[in-house]
Design a protein around this motif. Structure first.
Motif, PDB file in Angstrom:
ATOM      1  N   GLY A   1       0.843  -1.196   0.000  1.00  0.00           N
ATOM      2  CA  GLY A   1       0.000   0.000   0.000  1.00  0.00           C
ATOM      3  C   GLY A   1       0.873   1.239   0.000  1.00  0.00           C
TER       4      GLY A   1
ATOM      5  N   LEU B   1      -3.730  -5.540   0.634  1.00  0.00           N
ATOM      6  CA  LEU B   1      -3.570  -4.152   0.211  1.00  0.00           C
ATOM      7  C   LEU B   1      -4.197  -3.256   1.276  1.00  0.00           C
ATOM      8  CD1 LEU B   1      -2.984  -1.864  -1.813  1.00  0.00           C
ATOM      9  CD2 LEU B   1      -5.180  -2.379  -2.900  1.00  0.00           C
TER      10      LEU B   1
ATOM     11  N   LEU C   1      -5.485   0.253   2.501  1.00  0.00           N
ATOM     12  CA  LEU C   1      -5.994   1.506   1.949  1.00  0.00           C
ATOM     13  C   LEU C   1      -6.543   2.381   3.060  1.00  0.00           C
ATOM     14  CD1 LEU C   1      -8.150   0.330  -1.097  1.00  0.00           C
ATOM     15  CD2 LEU C   1      -5.941   1.500  -1.201  1.00  0.00           C
TER      16      LEU C   1
ATOM     17  N   ALA D   1      -5.613   1.825  -5.400  1.00  0.00           N
ATOM     18  CA  ALA D   1      -5.993   0.409  -5.346  1.00  0.00           C
ATOM     19  C   ALA D   1      -5.794  -0.236  -6.712  1.00  0.00           C
ATOM     20  CB  ALA D   1      -7.443   0.274  -4.897  1.00  0.00           C
TER      21      ALA D   1
ATOM     22  N   SER E   1      -3.233  -3.256  -7.680  1.00  0.00           N
ATOM     23  CA  SER E   1      -3.781  -4.531  -8.161  1.00  0.00           C
ATOM     24  C   SER E   1      -3.186  -4.893  -9.516  1.00  0.00           C
ATOM     25  CB  SER E   1      -5.299  -4.479  -8.220  1.00  0.00           C
ATOM     26  OG  SER E   1      -5.701  -3.621  -9.253  1.00  0.00           O
TER      27      SER E   1
ATOM     28  N   VAL F   1      -3.532  -8.975  -5.496  1.00  0.00           N
ATOM     29  CA  VAL F   1      -4.063  -8.678  -4.172  1.00  0.00           C
ATOM     30  C   VAL F   1      -5.121  -9.730  -3.822  1.00  0.00           C
ATOM     31  CG1 VAL F   1      -5.360  -6.969  -2.835  1.00  0.00           C
ATOM     32  CG2 VAL F   1      -3.633  -6.208  -4.482  1.00  0.00           C
TER      33      VAL F   1
ATOM     34  N   ILE G   1      -8.245  -6.877   1.176  1.00  0.00           N
ATOM     35  CA  ILE G   1      -8.084  -5.442   1.402  1.00  0.00           C
ATOM     36  C   ILE G   1      -8.212  -5.164   2.899  1.00  0.00           C
ATOM     37  CG2 ILE G   1      -9.108  -3.168   0.933  1.00  0.00           C
ATOM     38  CD1 ILE G   1     -10.326  -4.661  -1.628  1.00  0.00           C
TER      39      ILE G   1
ATOM     40  N   LEU H   1      -8.997  -1.918   5.127  1.00  0.00           N
ATOM     41  CA  LEU H   1      -9.393  -0.511   5.091  1.00  0.00           C
ATOM     42  C   LEU H   1      -9.104   0.100   6.450  1.00  0.00           C
ATOM     43  CD1 LEU H   1     -12.812  -0.005   3.306  1.00  0.00           C
ATOM     44  CD2 LEU H   1     -10.609   0.963   2.683  1.00  0.00           C
TER      45      LEU H   1
ATOM     46  N   VAL I   1     -14.434  -0.274  -3.397  1.00  0.00           N
ATOM     47  CA  VAL I   1     -13.137  -0.914  -3.612  1.00  0.00           C
ATOM     48  C   VAL I   1     -13.287  -2.415  -3.886  1.00  0.00           C
ATOM     49  CG1 VAL I   1     -12.507  -1.386  -1.194  1.00  0.00           C
ATOM     50  CG2 VAL I   1     -10.737  -0.917  -2.865  1.00  0.00           C
ATOM     51  N   GLN I   2     -14.244  -3.038  -3.230  1.00  0.00           N
ATOM     52  CA  GLN I   2     -14.479  -4.463  -3.516  1.00  0.00           C
ATOM     53  C   GLN I   2     -14.909  -4.650  -4.954  1.00  0.00           C
ATOM     54  OE1 GLN I   2     -15.837  -6.599   0.593  1.00  0.00           O
ATOM     55  NE2 GLN I   2     -17.390  -6.155  -0.916  1.00  0.00           N
TER      56      GLN I   2
ATOM     57  N   VAL J   1     -12.867  -7.037   1.292  1.00  0.00           N
ATOM     58  CA  VAL J   1     -12.299  -6.351   2.456  1.00  0.00           C
ATOM     59  C   VAL J   1     -12.249  -7.399   3.559  1.00  0.00           C
ATOM     60  CG1 VAL J   1     -12.694  -4.575   4.211  1.00  0.00           C
ATOM     61  CG2 VAL J   1     -13.183  -4.084   1.806  1.00  0.00           C
TER      62      VAL J   1
END
Ligand code: GDP
Length: 298
Positions: free
Chosen positions: A106, A221, A223, A235, A239, A244, A247, A249, A264-265, A272
Protein backbone atom coordinates in the motif's frame (compact mmCIF):
# COMPACT_ATOMS: atom_id res chain seq x y z
CA UNK A 1 -18.55 -5.48 16.43
CA UNK A 2 -20.16 -3.30 19.02
CA UNK A 3 -17.07 -1.15 18.74
CA UNK A 4 -17.33 -1.03 14.96
CA UNK A 5 -20.90 0.11 15.30
CA UNK A 6 -19.97 2.78 17.80
CA UNK A 7 -17.05 4.04 15.77
CA UNK A 8 -19.03 4.17 12.56
CA UNK A 9 -22.10 5.59 14.19
CA UNK A 10 -20.82 9.15 14.07
CA UNK A 11 -20.39 9.83 10.39
CA UNK A 12 -21.74 6.81 8.57
CA UNK A 13 -24.98 6.42 10.46
CA UNK A 14 -26.15 9.56 8.74
CA UNK A 15 -26.13 7.72 5.43
CA UNK A 16 -28.78 5.35 6.69
CA UNK A 17 -30.85 8.05 8.31
CA UNK A 18 -30.76 10.15 5.15
CA UNK A 19 -31.77 7.25 2.94
CA UNK A 20 -34.48 6.05 5.27
CA UNK A 21 -36.00 9.51 5.46
CA UNK A 22 -36.03 9.69 1.68
CA UNK A 23 -37.45 6.18 1.22
CA UNK A 24 -40.19 6.86 3.73
CA UNK A 25 -41.57 9.81 1.81
CA UNK A 26 -45.17 9.48 0.67
CA UNK A 27 -44.32 10.07 -2.92
CA UNK A 28 -41.06 8.78 -4.37
CA UNK A 29 -40.80 11.23 -7.27
CA UNK A 30 -37.79 11.78 -9.51
CA UNK A 31 -36.36 14.43 -7.20
CA UNK A 32 -36.42 11.97 -4.32
CA UNK A 33 -34.65 9.30 -6.35
CA UNK A 34 -32.03 11.85 -7.30
CA UNK A 35 -31.55 12.74 -3.65
CA UNK A 36 -31.15 9.05 -2.85
CA UNK A 37 -28.48 8.79 -5.54
CA UNK A 38 -26.69 11.88 -4.24
CA UNK A 39 -26.72 10.49 -0.71
CA UNK A 40 -25.12 7.24 -1.86
CA UNK A 41 -22.51 9.00 -3.98
CA UNK A 42 -21.62 11.30 -1.09
CA UNK A 43 -20.95 8.18 0.99
CA UNK A 44 -18.25 7.10 -1.51
CA UNK A 45 -20.20 4.07 -2.72
CA UNK A 46 -19.21 4.85 -6.30
CA UNK A 47 -21.22 5.46 -9.45
CA UNK A 48 -21.88 1.92 -10.71
CA UNK A 49 -22.95 0.42 -7.37
CA UNK A 50 -25.12 3.48 -6.69
CA UNK A 51 -26.88 3.12 -10.03
CA UNK A 52 -27.37 -0.57 -9.37
CA UNK A 53 -28.80 -0.02 -5.91
CA UNK A 54 -31.20 2.67 -7.07
CA UNK A 55 -32.38 0.50 -9.99
CA UNK A 56 -33.01 -2.42 -7.67
CA UNK A 57 -34.85 -0.27 -5.15
CA UNK A 58 -36.99 1.29 -7.85
CA UNK A 59 -38.03 -1.98 -9.41
CA UNK A 60 -38.60 -3.53 -6.01
CA UNK A 61 -40.83 -0.67 -4.94
CA UNK A 62 -42.71 -0.82 -8.23
CA UNK A 63 -43.58 -4.44 -7.53
CA UNK A 64 -43.96 -4.34 -3.76
CA UNK A 65 -45.25 -0.80 -3.29
CA UNK A 66 -44.12 1.54 -0.52
CA UNK A 67 -42.26 -0.61 2.02
CA UNK A 68 -43.78 -1.02 5.46
CA UNK A 69 -40.25 -1.48 6.79
CA UNK A 70 -37.94 0.72 4.72
CA UNK A 71 -34.98 -0.14 6.96
CA UNK A 72 -35.32 -3.86 6.28
CA UNK A 73 -35.49 -3.28 2.52
CA UNK A 74 -32.50 -0.96 2.56
CA UNK A 75 -30.54 -3.33 4.78
CA UNK A 76 -31.12 -6.21 2.37
CA UNK A 77 -30.07 -4.19 -0.65
CA UNK A 78 -26.97 -2.69 1.01
CA UNK A 79 -25.93 -6.13 2.23
CA UNK A 80 -26.24 -7.45 -1.31
CA UNK A 81 -23.87 -4.67 -2.45
CA UNK A 82 -21.31 -5.47 0.26
CA UNK A 83 -21.65 -9.14 -0.76
CA UNK A 84 -21.91 -11.35 2.32
CA UNK A 85 -20.86 -14.41 0.28
CA UNK A 86 -17.22 -13.35 -0.20
CA UNK A 87 -14.64 -15.48 1.63
CA UNK A 88 -12.98 -13.08 4.07
CA UNK A 89 -10.80 -15.54 5.96
CA UNK A 90 -7.11 -14.62 6.12
CA UNK A 91 -4.73 -17.17 4.65
CA UNK A 92 -2.15 -17.06 7.41
CA UNK A 93 -1.20 -20.76 7.37
CA UNK A 94 1.25 -22.36 5.01
CA UNK A 95 1.38 -25.92 3.71
CA UNK A 96 3.98 -28.71 3.87
CA UNK A 97 5.36 -27.48 7.18
CA UNK A 98 6.14 -24.05 5.78
CA UNK A 99 4.91 -20.79 7.26
CA UNK A 100 2.09 -18.79 5.76
CA UNK A 101 3.51 -15.61 4.26
CA UNK A 102 1.49 -12.42 4.29
CA UNK A 103 2.75 -9.57 2.13
CA UNK A 104 1.40 -6.19 3.17
CA UNK A 105 1.37 -3.51 0.46
CA UNK A 106 0.00 0.00 0.00
CA UNK A 107 1.08 3.62 -0.30
CA UNK A 108 3.06 5.29 2.47
CA UNK A 109 0.85 6.56 5.23
CA UNK A 110 -2.00 4.16 4.51
CA UNK A 111 -1.30 2.27 7.72
CA UNK A 112 0.75 -0.73 6.58
CA UNK A 113 3.22 -0.86 9.45
CA UNK A 114 0.49 -0.31 12.03
CA UNK A 115 -1.60 -3.05 10.43
CA UNK A 116 1.33 -5.49 10.48
CA UNK A 117 1.80 -4.77 14.20
CA UNK A 118 -1.88 -5.16 15.03
CA UNK A 119 -2.20 -8.31 12.95
CA UNK A 120 0.85 -9.82 14.65
CA UNK A 121 -0.84 -9.18 17.97
CA UNK A 122 -4.03 -10.94 16.86
CA UNK A 123 -2.09 -13.95 15.58
CA UNK A 124 0.00 -14.19 18.75
CA UNK A 125 -3.21 -14.05 20.80
CA UNK A 126 -4.34 -17.06 18.76
CA UNK A 127 -1.20 -18.88 19.89
CA UNK A 128 0.54 -18.65 16.56
CA UNK A 129 4.25 -18.06 16.21
CA UNK A 130 4.98 -15.01 14.11
CA UNK A 131 7.97 -13.31 12.54
CA UNK A 132 7.99 -9.85 11.00
CA UNK A 133 10.02 -8.67 8.01
CA UNK A 134 10.78 -4.93 7.90
CA UNK A 135 11.10 -4.62 4.12
CA UNK A 136 10.06 -0.97 4.08
CA UNK A 137 13.76 -0.13 4.10
CA UNK A 138 13.16 3.13 2.28
CA UNK A 139 11.97 4.83 5.46
CA UNK A 140 14.21 4.34 8.48
CA UNK A 141 11.28 5.38 10.65
CA UNK A 142 9.17 2.52 9.30
CA UNK A 143 11.79 -0.03 10.37
CA UNK A 144 11.98 1.53 13.85
CA UNK A 145 8.20 1.61 14.07
CA UNK A 146 7.96 -2.07 13.20
CA UNK A 147 10.72 -2.90 15.68
CA UNK A 148 8.68 -1.15 18.37
CA UNK A 149 5.61 -3.20 17.43
CA UNK A 150 7.75 -6.34 17.56
CA UNK A 151 8.80 -5.55 21.13
CA UNK A 152 5.30 -4.67 22.13
CA UNK A 153 3.79 -7.86 20.75
CA UNK A 154 6.78 -10.04 21.61
CA UNK A 155 7.72 -11.20 18.12
CA UNK A 156 11.03 -11.20 16.28
CA UNK A 157 11.58 -8.54 13.62
CA UNK A 158 14.02 -9.16 10.79
CA UNK A 159 15.60 -5.96 9.55
CA UNK A 160 18.51 -5.00 7.35
CA UNK A 161 20.96 -2.14 7.52
CA UNK A 162 19.48 1.23 6.59
CA UNK A 163 18.76 1.56 2.90
CA UNK A 164 19.28 -2.16 2.28
CA UNK A 165 17.49 -4.06 -0.45
CA UNK A 166 13.85 -4.75 0.54
CA UNK A 167 13.96 -8.11 -1.24
CA UNK A 168 16.94 -9.28 0.78
CA UNK A 169 15.17 -8.40 4.04
CA UNK A 170 12.02 -10.21 2.89
CA UNK A 171 14.10 -13.21 1.82
CA UNK A 172 15.90 -13.35 5.16
CA UNK A 173 12.67 -13.03 7.17
CA UNK A 174 11.00 -15.91 5.32
CA UNK A 175 14.19 -17.98 5.39
CA UNK A 176 14.37 -17.66 9.17
CA UNK A 177 10.64 -18.32 9.39
CA UNK A 178 11.06 -21.59 7.48
CA UNK A 179 14.12 -22.63 9.50
CA UNK A 180 12.48 -21.87 12.82
CA UNK A 181 9.16 -23.39 11.81
CA UNK A 182 7.08 -20.32 12.65
CA UNK A 183 3.42 -20.31 11.65
CA UNK A 184 3.27 -16.97 9.86
CA UNK A 185 5.68 -14.40 8.46
CA UNK A 186 4.30 -10.90 7.94
CA UNK A 187 6.26 -8.73 5.51
CA UNK A 188 5.91 -4.95 5.57
CA UNK A 189 6.81 -3.27 2.27
CA UNK A 190 7.53 0.23 0.96
CA UNK A 191 4.90 2.08 -1.03
CA UNK A 192 6.37 4.75 -3.23
CA UNK A 193 3.64 5.22 -5.77
CA UNK A 194 5.36 8.14 -7.54
CA UNK A 195 7.23 5.63 -9.61
CA UNK A 196 5.02 2.79 -10.73
CA UNK A 197 7.68 0.97 -12.71
CA UNK A 198 10.08 1.10 -9.77
CA UNK A 199 7.45 -0.11 -7.34
CA UNK A 200 6.46 -2.90 -9.69
CA UNK A 201 10.09 -4.03 -9.96
CA UNK A 202 10.55 -3.85 -6.22
CA UNK A 203 7.37 -5.68 -5.18
CA UNK A 204 7.86 -8.20 -7.97
CA UNK A 205 11.34 -8.95 -6.72
CA UNK A 206 10.21 -9.15 -3.08
CA UNK A 207 7.54 -11.68 -4.05
CA UNK A 208 9.89 -13.71 -6.23
CA UNK A 209 12.60 -14.07 -3.60
CA UNK A 210 10.06 -14.97 -0.92
CA UNK A 211 8.65 -17.68 -3.13
CA UNK A 212 12.06 -19.34 -3.34
CA UNK A 213 11.40 -20.19 0.32
CA UNK A 214 7.65 -20.49 0.72
CA UNK A 215 4.53 -19.48 -1.21
CA UNK A 216 2.96 -16.11 -0.43
CA UNK A 217 -0.41 -17.08 1.02
CA UNK A 218 -1.96 -13.64 1.26
CA UNK A 219 -1.31 -10.22 -0.29
CA UNK A 220 -3.06 -7.56 1.75
CA UNK A 221 -3.57 -4.15 0.21
CA UNK A 222 -3.84 -1.48 2.90
CA UNK A 223 -5.99 1.51 1.95
CA UNK A 224 -6.74 4.64 3.93
CA UNK A 225 -10.54 4.85 3.90
CA UNK A 226 -10.48 8.61 4.39
CA UNK A 227 -8.90 9.12 0.97
CA UNK A 228 -12.20 8.19 -0.67
CA UNK A 229 -12.24 7.85 -4.41
CA UNK A 230 -8.52 8.79 -4.60
CA UNK A 231 -7.80 5.63 -2.72
CA UNK A 232 -9.49 3.80 -5.58
CA UNK A 233 -6.83 4.99 -8.00
CA UNK A 234 -4.10 3.66 -5.72
CA UNK A 235 -5.99 0.41 -5.35
CA UNK A 236 -6.10 -0.01 -9.10
CA UNK A 237 -2.37 0.62 -9.48
CA UNK A 238 -1.45 -1.90 -6.78
CA UNK A 239 -3.78 -4.53 -8.16
CA UNK A 240 -1.97 -4.19 -11.48
CA UNK A 241 1.36 -4.74 -9.76
CA UNK A 242 0.56 -7.68 -7.43
CA UNK A 243 -2.25 -10.21 -7.10
CA UNK A 244 -4.06 -8.68 -4.17
CA UNK A 245 -6.03 -11.28 -2.19
CA UNK A 246 -7.54 -9.07 0.48
CA UNK A 247 -8.08 -5.44 1.40
CA UNK A 248 -7.48 -3.77 4.75
CA UNK A 249 -9.39 -0.51 5.09
CA UNK A 250 -7.78 1.65 7.75
CA UNK A 251 -8.97 4.78 9.54
CA UNK A 252 -12.63 3.85 9.36
CA UNK A 253 -12.81 5.47 12.78
CA UNK A 254 -12.08 8.88 11.29
CA UNK A 255 -13.92 10.96 8.75
CA UNK A 256 -14.16 8.06 6.32
CA UNK A 257 -17.43 7.38 4.61
CA UNK A 258 -18.02 3.66 4.76
CA UNK A 259 -19.28 3.38 1.20
CA UNK A 260 -15.67 3.00 0.07
CA UNK A 261 -15.92 -0.65 1.16
CA UNK A 262 -18.43 -1.27 -1.62
CA UNK A 263 -16.49 0.77 -4.16
CA UNK A 264 -13.14 -0.91 -3.61
CA UNK A 265 -14.48 -4.46 -3.52
CA UNK A 266 -16.25 -3.78 -6.79
CA UNK A 267 -13.19 -2.29 -8.36
CA UNK A 268 -10.80 -5.09 -7.43
CA UNK A 269 -13.16 -8.03 -7.07
CA UNK A 270 -11.36 -8.77 -3.82
CA UNK A 271 -12.95 -8.82 -0.33
CA UNK A 272 -12.30 -6.35 2.46
CA UNK A 273 -10.92 -8.70 5.10
CA UNK A 274 -9.90 -6.37 7.91
CA UNK A 275 -10.75 -2.88 9.07
CA UNK A 276 -8.63 -0.46 11.07
CA UNK A 277 -10.60 1.37 13.73
CA UNK A 278 -7.92 3.40 15.47
CA UNK A 279 -4.22 3.70 16.22
CA UNK A 280 -4.20 1.35 19.21
CA UNK A 281 -2.98 -2.23 19.29
CA UNK A 282 -6.50 -3.66 19.49
CA UNK A 283 -7.95 -1.50 16.77
CA UNK A 284 -8.01 -4.02 13.95
CA UNK A 285 -11.06 -6.18 13.34
CA UNK A 286 -12.20 -8.77 10.84
CA UNK A 287 -14.69 -7.24 8.44
CA UNK A 288 -18.25 -8.37 9.01
CA UNK A 289 -20.68 -7.44 6.23
CA UNK A 290 -23.82 -7.55 8.39
CA UNK A 291 -22.35 -5.51 11.22
CA UNK A 292 -21.00 -3.06 8.69
CA UNK A 293 -24.36 -2.49 7.03
CA UNK A 294 -25.97 -2.05 10.44
CA UNK A 295 -23.35 0.57 11.24
CA UNK A 296 -24.03 2.33 7.94
CA UNK A 297 -27.72 2.41 8.71
CA UNK A 298 -27.07 3.77 12.18
P1 GDP B 1 2.51 3.13 6.48
O1 GDP B 1 3.36 4.25 5.97
O2 GDP B 1 1.56 2.62 5.44
O3 GDP B 1 3.28 2.03 7.11
O4 GDP B 1 1.56 3.77 7.59
P2 GDP B 1 1.67 3.74 9.19
O5 GDP B 1 1.40 2.37 9.69
O6 GDP B 1 2.95 4.37 9.60
O7 GDP B 1 0.42 4.64 9.60
C1 GDP B 1 0.33 5.99 9.26
C2 GDP B 1 -0.46 6.72 10.34
O8 GDP B 1 -1.81 6.27 10.34
C3 GDP B 1 0.06 6.45 11.74
O9 GDP B 1 -0.02 7.65 12.49
C4 GDP B 1 -0.92 5.42 12.30
O10 GDP B 1 -1.02 5.48 13.70
C5 GDP B 1 -2.20 5.84 11.64
N1 GDP B 1 -3.17 4.74 11.50
C6 GDP B 1 -2.98 3.51 10.98
N2 GDP B 1 -4.12 2.78 11.00
C7 GDP B 1 -5.08 3.57 11.57
C8 GDP B 1 -6.48 3.41 11.86
O11 GDP B 1 -7.12 2.39 11.60
N3 GDP B 1 -7.11 4.49 12.44
C9 GDP B 1 -6.45 5.65 12.72
N4 GDP B 1 -7.15 6.63 13.25
N5 GDP B 1 -5.15 5.82 12.44
C10 GDP B 1 -4.46 4.82 11.89
Amino acid sequence: LVRLRQRLAGSQGTLGRGLLALLSRDRLDEDTWESIEDTLLTADIGVAPTTQLVERLRSRLRVEGQPADARAVLREELLELVDPTMDRRLQVSGADGKPGVVLVVGVNGAGKTTTVGKLARILVAEDRTVKLGAADTFRAAAVEQLATWGERVGVDVVRGPEGSDPASVAFEAVKQGVEEGVDTVLVDTAGRLQNKAGLMDELGKVKRVIEKQAPVTEVLLVLDATTGQNGMIQARVFSEIVDVTGIVLTKLDGSAKGGIVVAVQRELGVPVKLVGLGEGADDLAPFDAGAFVDALLG
